[in-house]
Design an enzyme around this catalytic site. Structure first.
Site, PDB file in Angstrom:
ATOM      1  N   HIS A 126      13.213  70.390  12.835  1.00 43.25           N
ATOM      2  CA  HIS A 126      12.084  68.660  12.684  1.00 43.25           C
ATOM      3  C   HIS A 126      13.170  68.375  11.238  1.00 43.25           C
ATOM      4  O   HIS A 126      13.934  67.051  10.717  1.00 43.25           O
ATOM      5  CB  HIS A 126      10.599  69.158  11.790  1.00 43.25           C
ATOM      6  CG  HIS A 126       9.897  68.789  13.040  1.00 43.25           C
ATOM      7  ND1 HIS A 126       9.267  70.326  13.411  1.00 43.25           N
ATOM      8  CD2 HIS A 126       9.819  68.209  13.623  1.00 43.25           C
ATOM      9  CE1 HIS A 126       8.359  70.093  13.654  1.00 43.25           C
ATOM     10  NE2 HIS A 126       8.743  68.597  14.640  1.00 43.25           N
ATOM     11  N   ASP A 165      13.352  70.583  23.536  1.00 38.20           N
ATOM     12  CA  ASP A 165      12.786  69.772  24.787  1.00 38.20           C
ATOM     13  C   ASP A 165      13.469  68.582  26.115  1.00 38.20           C
ATOM     14  O   ASP A 165      13.655  67.734  25.797  1.00 38.20           O
ATOM     15  CB  ASP A 165      11.676  69.052  24.137  1.00 38.20           C
ATOM     16  CG  ASP A 165      10.629  69.769  23.196  1.00 38.20           C
ATOM     17  OD1 ASP A 165       9.771  70.513  23.899  1.00 38.20           O
ATOM     18  OD2 ASP A 165      11.136  69.473  21.882  1.00 38.20           O
TER      19      ASP A 165
HETATM   20  O1  PAF Z   1       8.628  65.842  20.797  1.00 45.33           O
HETATM   21  C1  PAF Z   1       7.347  65.665  20.136  1.00 45.33           C
HETATM   22  O2  PAF Z   1       7.080  66.289  19.105  1.00 45.33           O
HETATM   23  C2  PAF Z   1       6.843  64.915  20.643  1.00 45.33           C
HETATM   24  O3  PAF Z   1       7.113  64.905  22.182  1.00 45.33           O
HETATM   25  C3  PAF Z   1       7.534  63.192  20.420  1.00 45.33           C
HETATM   26  C4  PAF Z   1       8.233  62.802  20.946  1.00 45.33           C
HETATM   27  C5  PAF Z   1       7.112  62.784  18.604  1.00 45.33           C
HETATM   28  C6  PAF Z   1       6.084  62.349  20.830  1.00 45.33           C
HETATM   29  O4  PAF Z   1       4.907  62.217  20.421  1.00 45.33           O
END
Ligand code: PAF
Length: 276
Positions: A28, A141
């Site tokens: 993140h 993802d």
């Molecule tokens: O990847 C994630 O953490 C979630 O799928 C997101 C993009 C924040 C949507 O809730």
């Protein structure tokens, strides 16, 4: 949030945005650092979005720690944390959803029905609230990234999307908030995911182009580790996310494997650098 975003825009300020479900890790922070460079105001949302979880999934036990997250966000210069409640995002009588079709149907779309509808819906809502010029997503993802990219194009959203490579732990495990669920004795099995991606790349480097041949070896390796239960191993076109039999253009190998009770995903685009 919406009026603050509007006031920034009226001042000619640029907004970058990283949507998250919190419980931050280095992956993140990498997205935030990159987003920080691109704008005057970096907004991060923290919202564990109920509509992207299936009835038997981990919504209630999904890890949450706002204090820790806000300190980590501050350490990389996040300007605004948008932290809405469920009630604000999905008030009574809520009934509108956004659905991206083909690219969300394969892979996690098969094993998590409704998941991507929840993701594209919440992202649309967040984009409309935060009004970003640029948004940064992680490519762990991969299908989500392709789905959001598709949605931004198809719905003419005026947002520039950037995808960043997966950040890995020192031992190669793809960073995920769900890694905290792994028991110590399951960790070596979890590492078979990245090991199998390396094996796939090696087979590709040796000239193998038949998806089935690569997938067979990958499945064998993952199954050789205890506590593993494969959801899918697939090789797809990176744009359409459709299965391919022979690798000719750009292809991605994607894995979803339950290790103990923790569902992990990982992927690798053939020919790209694997940071492990
Ligand atoms: O990847 C994630 O953490 C979630 O799928 C997101 C993009 C924040 C949507 O809730």
């Amino acid at each position: 949030m919406q009026s603050y975003a509007e006031s920034l825009r009226l001042q000619g300020k640029k907004i970058s945005f990283v949507p998250t479900m919190g419980y931050f890790h280095e992956g993140h922070l990498a997205l935030m650092r990159e987003a920080k460079k691109m704008a005057d105001c970096l907004v991060v949302s923290i919202f564990v979005n109920p509509t992207q979880f299936g009835p038997k999934e981990d919504l209630s036990k999904y890890p949450r720690d706002f204090e820790r997250d806000s300190q980590m966000a501050q350490s990389v210069g996040v300007d605004v944390i948008f932290f809405p409640s469920n009630q604000e995002m999905y008030p009574e009588n809520y009934q509108t959803y956004v659905n991206v079709e083909k690219v969300t149907q394969n892979l996690c779309g098969l094993s998590r029905p409704g998941h991507f509808r929840g993701v594209t819906t919440i992202c649309t809502k967040l984009f409309n609230i935060v009004k970003p010029h640029v948004t940064v997503f992680g490519k762990k993802d991969f299908q989500q990234f392709i789905g959001i990219k598709r949605m931004i194009t198809d719905l003419n959203l005026d947002i520039h999307i950037i995808g960043l490579p997966t950040v890995r732990e020192a031992d190669g495990l793809a960073m995920s908030s769900r890694n905290v669920y792994l028991k110590a004795n399951e960790r070596p099995s979890a590492l078979q995911l990245v090991a199998s991606l390396k094996l796939a790349q090696k087979l590709y480097d040796n000239g193998e182009r038949k998806s089935a041949a690569i997938m067979d070896e990958v499945i064998k390796l993952i199954k050789s580790a205890p506590y593993t239960d494969i959801d899918y191993v697939k090789i797809c076109d990176t744009n359409t996310i459709a299965d391919i039999d022979i690798i000719a253009g750009e292809a991605v190998i994607s894995l979803a494997v339950k290790v103990g009770s923790t569902r992990l995903i990982d992927n690798h685009v053939f020919g790209e650098k694997l940071n492990a």
